[in-house]
Design an enzyme around this catalytic site. Structure first.
Site, PDB file in Angstrom:
ATOM      1  N   ASP A 123      10.672  -5.119   7.914  1.00  0.00           N
ATOM      2  CA  ASP A 123       9.560  -4.205   8.177  1.00  0.00           C
ATOM      3  C   ASP A 123       9.491  -3.801   9.644  1.00  0.00           C
ATOM      4  OD1 ASP A 123       7.530  -2.518   7.611  1.00  0.00           O
ATOM      5  OD2 ASP A 123       6.014  -4.045   7.259  1.00  0.00           O
TER       6      ASP A 123
ATOM      7  N   GLY B  45       0.321   6.747   1.331  1.00  0.00           N
ATOM      8  CA  GLY B  45       1.445   6.033   0.728  1.00  0.00           C
ATOM      9  C   GLY B  45       2.808   6.564   1.112  1.00  0.00           C
TER      10      GLY B  45
ATOM     11  N   ASP C 142       1.584 -11.111   7.022  1.00  0.00           N
ATOM     12  CA  ASP C 142       2.190 -10.400   5.893  1.00  0.00           C
ATOM     13  C   ASP C 142       3.572  -9.852   6.239  1.00  0.00           C
ATOM     14  OD1 ASP C 142       0.385  -8.672   7.525  1.00  0.00           O
ATOM     15  OD2 ASP C 142       1.268  -7.074   6.333  1.00  0.00           O
TER      16      ASP C 142
ATOM     17  N   GLY D 114       0.787  -1.224   0.000  1.00  0.00           N
ATOM     18  CA  GLY D 114       0.000   0.000   0.000  1.00  0.00           C
ATOM     19  C   GLY D 114       0.818   1.272   0.000  1.00  0.00           C
TER      20      GLY D 114
END
Length: 485
Positions: A268, A127, A258, A93
């Site tokens: 992440d 974003g 995810d 995203g």
């Protein structure tokens, strides 16, 4: 577009998967591109070390394609469980896969972004990535690499000249775009999307792709046995990751499906924390009020996520071999934890039973004494070679009583492995380099107030000195050979 630099080996492997795995997208156009961090060591590993700063900004700030690489960025498709609630509205995203290349160890690596603009999966978000979020990710990846964790690398951080509004930071706040170097962005959630779509052929194609490009130790099998062999290979890697986090005292914070990839590489970094003291219930995210992703629950959460991967593979495999693969997690985790902890302490293995006793005794002592976690790991590094220094440690007040005496006796029985450069200046200091919450806040304040990056640069230099002294290369290895099962 520049000509190909020496040593640069491009790949378009992920694009070769074809329709159903990604969407071609465009990068945002930023008002400014100010280079704040460039990972020159890893740029050299992937043949991009000779880029000028202007070329760097062109590729990693304006996202002009690298030579013979992906013609357009690819927003990857996936679903996932977020805090164990299934979400079919995920996907890249605020990032995309920008390029792929082969490093000097022969591995296929991704250059992927965070904060590069909206995609079909942005769900109303802008974003973008805050500059503070980018700074935190650079620091996390560097620190984990220095502690022997298989981690993505923060490759580039560029400030973009935009003002962002966020509910968890003083706003407006500065924006950035991060480029991450990682050994695959194929996630458990990638398979979950295909399962929901009941797409068995694409699951089988993705398993074969993972075997070809990422899982060198996965045995060659016929199609019927390949899914279970794949799950076993991923289980071994993810078990090792859990052990590495435990030995590092690291809390990821958001262990959704995810955020777990098929190579078992950590990536992440949002609301992460390093332990101040050994606390199994310690959480990183303020919104994790139930402690689901607390430090002590991370191994169990990783296994839960692997069980979700197994559910996806039921479309293409019988149940029994998948169950057998999952049963490897616990013995693999404990074997890896023994070896990861000994590697951090710079000690030779002495046998499974003795090593298991050391692990239990060490963590039991840390829990009871509440000694500073990183200070204690630093003080005990080298075992008998450094025990004489304990009385002068800043944490010396914690080193007393029967539990400590027992631990000290166990450490004294070990032999140094020679992996640690104990004569390095890093080990002569009274305290180790750390990356606690207050450390990050202290170096962010001068950036936010005066655009002063000196403390950030100093911290990265200290982390790099630590990595060199501990002898960690930063290359993610296959599962530890000593893992049983």
């Amino acid at each position: 577009m520049i000509s190909a630099p020496p040593g640069y080996r491009p790949s378009t492997a992920h694009a070769g998967l074809g329709e159903g795995y990604y969407d071609a997208v465009e990068a945002a156009a930023f008002p400014e591109t100010i280079l704040r961090y460039r990972n020159q060591r890893w740029a050299a590993h992937v043949g991009l070390g000779s880029l000028s700063d202007e070329q760097w900004l062109a590729h990693f700030g304006r996202f002009e394609p690298l030579p013979d690489n992906l013609e357009q960025p690819l927003a990857l498709r996936y679903h996932g469980h977020q805090f164990r609630v299934y979400n079919p509205d995920l996907g890249d995203g605020r990032g995309f896969l920008f390029a792929q290349l082969i490093d000097d160890a022969g591995r296929l690596l991704d250059l992927a972004t965070k904060g590069s603009g909206t995609t079909p999966y942005s769900r109303g978000g802008d974003g973008r990535l805050t500059l503070k979020g980018g700074v935190r990710e650079v620091l996390a990846a560097a620190m984990l690499e220095a502690q022997g964790v298989g981690t993505s690398k923060a490759f580039s951080l560029i400030e973009t000249g935009e003002a962002l509004h966020r509910g968890d930071e003083p706003s407006p706040t500065r924006a950035s775009v991060l480029v991450r170097l990682s050994h695959s962005h194929i996630r458990i959630g990638t398979f979950q999307r295909l399962m929901v779509e009941n797409d068995a052929p694409r699951i089988m194609k993705l398993v074969a792709h993972c075997q070809r490009f990422y899982l060198d130790d996965m045995p060659r099998t016929d199609d019927a046995a390949r899914p279970a062999a794949f799950l076993e290979a991923v289980t071994r890697r993810v078990a090792r990751l859990g052990a590495e986090w435990t030995a590092a005292g690291f809390v990821h914070g958001v262990l959704n499906t995810d955020n777990i990839n098929i190579t078992g590489e950590s990536f992440d970094y949002g609301p992460y924390r390093f332990l101040p003291t050994y606390q199994p219930g310690f959480t990183a995210a303020y919104f994790d009020q139930s402690g689901l992703y607390s430090f002590g629950r991370q191994p169990g959460t990783l296994l839960w996520n692997l069980q979700r991967l197994a559910e996806c593979l039921l479309l293409v495999s019988p149940l029994e071999p998948l169950e057998a693969a999952l049963k490897l997690f616990e013995p693999c985790f404990h074997a890896a934890l023994r070896l990861c902890l000994l590697r951090r302490l710079g000690l030779k293995p002495a046998g499974d039973e003795q090593d298991e006793t050391l692990v239990g005794t060490l963590f039991g002592f840390l829990h009871g004494a509440q000694a500073p976690f990183e200070q204690a790991m630093f003080d005990f590094a080298g075992g008998p070679a450094r025990l004489g220094r304990l009385a002068a440690s800043p944490a010396a007040e914690h080193y007393r009583g029967e539990p400590f005496d027992r631990l000290k006796g166990l450490l004294a029985a070990y032999q140094p492995s020679g992996d640690l450069a104990l004569d390095d200046a890093v080990f002569s200091a009274p305290a180790p380099c750390s990356l606690l919450y207050d450390d990050i806040e202290a170096l962010w304040a001068p950036i936010a107030e005066h655009d002063d990056w000196s403390l950030f640069a100093d911290k990265l230099a200290s982390i790099e000195a630590m990595r060199v002294a501990y002898g960690f290369s930063g290359v993610t290895n296959p599962p530890l050979a000593a893992q049983k099962g």
